[in-house]
Design an enzyme around this catalytic site. Structure first.
Site, PDB file in Angstrom:
ATOM      1  N   ARG A  13       0.501  -0.800  -0.092  1.00 45.70           N
ATOM      2  CA  ARG A  13      -0.369   0.226  -0.120  1.00 45.70           C
ATOM      3  C   ARG A  13       0.847   1.157   0.079  1.00 45.70           C
ATOM      4  NH1 ARG A  13      -0.525   4.681   2.977  1.00 45.70           N
ATOM      5  NH2 ARG A  13      -0.849   3.916   4.313  1.00 45.70           N
ATOM      6  N   ASP A  14       1.257   1.102   1.184  1.00 48.38           N
ATOM      7  CA  ASP A  14       2.110   3.000   1.355  1.00 48.38           C
ATOM      8  C   ASP A  14       3.686   2.699   0.591  1.00 48.38           C
ATOM      9  OD1 ASP A  14       2.846   5.390   2.259  1.00 48.38           O
ATOM     10  OD2 ASP A  14       3.540   4.503   3.941  1.00 48.38           O
ATOM     11  N   HIS A 207       6.715   4.550  12.702  1.00 47.59           N
ATOM     12  CA  HIS A 207       6.174   4.838  11.129  1.00 47.59           C
ATOM     13  C   HIS A 207       7.424   5.542  10.428  1.00 47.59           C
ATOM     14  CE1 HIS A 207       4.442   4.088   7.147  1.00 47.59           C
ATOM     15  NE2 HIS A 207       5.384   5.484   6.872  1.00 47.59           N
ATOM     16  N   HIS A 209      10.484   7.605   7.662  1.00 52.78           N
ATOM     17  CA  HIS A 209      11.380   6.957   6.413  1.00 52.78           C
ATOM     18  C   HIS A 209      12.627   7.363   6.787  1.00 52.78           C
ATOM     19  CE1 HIS A 209       6.609   7.890   4.340  1.00 52.78           C
ATOM     20  NE2 HIS A 209       6.370   6.954   4.509  1.00 52.78           N
ATOM     21  N   CYS A 240       5.574   9.842  -0.052  1.00 48.47           N
ATOM     22  CA  CYS A 240       3.783  10.545   0.522  1.00 48.47           C
ATOM     23  C   CYS A 240       3.450  11.424  -0.962  1.00 48.47           C
ATOM     24  CB  CYS A 240       4.031  11.158   1.638  1.00 48.47           C
ATOM     25  SG  CYS A 240       2.821  11.517   1.644  1.00 48.47           S
ATOM     26  N   ASN A 249       9.347   4.869   2.590  1.00 49.77           N
ATOM     27  CA  ASN A 249       9.890   3.607   4.112  1.00 49.77           C
ATOM     28  C   ASN A 249      11.085   3.094   4.313  1.00 49.77           C
ATOM     29  OD1 ASN A 249       6.880   4.186   4.788  1.00 49.77           O
ATOM     30  ND2 ASN A 249       6.777   3.264   2.541  1.00 49.77           N
TER      31      ASN A 249
END
Length: 306
Positions: A13-14, A207, A209, A240, A249
């Site tokens: 997803r991300d 989370h 990056h 993003c 990430n």
């Protein structure tokens, strides 16, 4: 005994949402199966946002129907849900966990969700209430905790207010995001030390990056504050759409290698994880940023020629 660290794989997803070339649903399904084979037990598979916002994830239903139900015990598949309409789509696919998301900074929240923080709370509260009534688990994300691309520094009280609101809605865990990769270990220590005054460490996740190369160092800082759950992305995929210049990430391969070397248990097989990274790298047709993936593939190539 070694301490267990949970990894939430967000690559499907991300990781993929920022890719301009559409990855076929069958490739996403194959990737997720490879991640499961590697031993990952928590995977965020897609998002039920409006396909016009993120065309890459327009195939959420097809992807989820290609992997559910997962027969493997203890596996949790989730997807991002922005509103009640998204929740209904998730429910129809058979999901039993969703994730809600918002920002700690007003500007990023408006860019990302097109609402102020105050306007976002009742929308997410309604989604959480309905999901919990259906027996679903609900996770929360707070973006721009360590810095905003539009506002710069974000006061820790912003993150506390949003985290507390999500927990009051019934989310079981809040993932605190360094969306643009500006955090340093000192800042990570300070922010987690503040937030764990009100919340147990079991209900918080990190989370990070790796935009400025501090991603893994920030994980170590969070570990030292008692955090035991981290989001990461296969191959270091990500970014993003609403944070210009944000790199991917932290890489799942790099994270697993580091944690194993530090004596933590993850339940993940690094060799099989390398297979998953190599697969999506081939599908995208470019080299990914994961250093461990590069090293492992180079080692294999050397072994094949000796």
């Amino acid at each position: 005994m070694s301490v267990k660290v949970q990894i939430v794989e967000v690559g499907p997803r991300d990781g993929l949402q920022n890719e301009s070339a559409i990855v076929p649903a069958e490739a996403k399904i194959a990737l997720i199966h490879k991640l499961l084979d590697a031993g990952l037990e928590r995977i965020e598979a897609s998002s039920f946002v409006n396909p016009r916002w993120i065309p890459q994830l327009a195939d959420a239903e097809e992807v989820l129907r290609g992997i559910l139900p997962v027969e493997k015990k203890g596996v949790q598949i989730s997807a991002l849900v922005p509103n009640v309409r998204g929740l209904e789509r998730a429910r129809q696919c058979g999901l039993d966990e969703i994730a809600l998301f918002m920002s700690a900074s007003e500007s990023h929240n408006r860019k990302n969700i097109n609402k102020s923080i105050a306007e976002t709370f009742p929308v997410l509260a309604e989604v959480a209430k309905e999901a919990l009534a259906l027996g679903m688990r609900v996770r929360g994300y707070v973006s721009t905790v360590f810095g905003c691309p539009y506002e710069g520094d974000v006061p820790v009280d912003n993150s506390r207010r949003v985290t507390d609101a999500l927990l009051e809605m019934g989310v079981y865990e809040v993932s605190l995001g360094d969306t643009i990769g500006v955090a340093t270990p000192k800042q990570v220590h300070e922010i987690f030390a503040e937030l764990v005054k009100d919340v147990t460490t079991e209900r918080l996740a990190g989370h990070f990056h790796d935009t400025r190369g501090t991603g893994l160092a920030n994980v170590v800082a969070a570990l030292e504050e008692g955090i035991r759950t981290f989001d990461s992305s296969i191959g270091g995929l990500g970014g993003c759409p609403y944070a210009p210049g944000a790199a991917g990430n932290i890489s799942t391969e790099d994270l697993v290698y580091m944690l194993h070397g530090m004596g933590y248990e993850t339940g993940v097989d690094l060799n099989r994880l390398t297979e998953a990274g190599a697969y999506i790298q081939e599908q995208l047709g470019r080299e990914l940023s994961s250093k461990v993936l590069k090293a492992n593939l180079a080692k294999r190539q050397l072994e094949e020629h000796t």
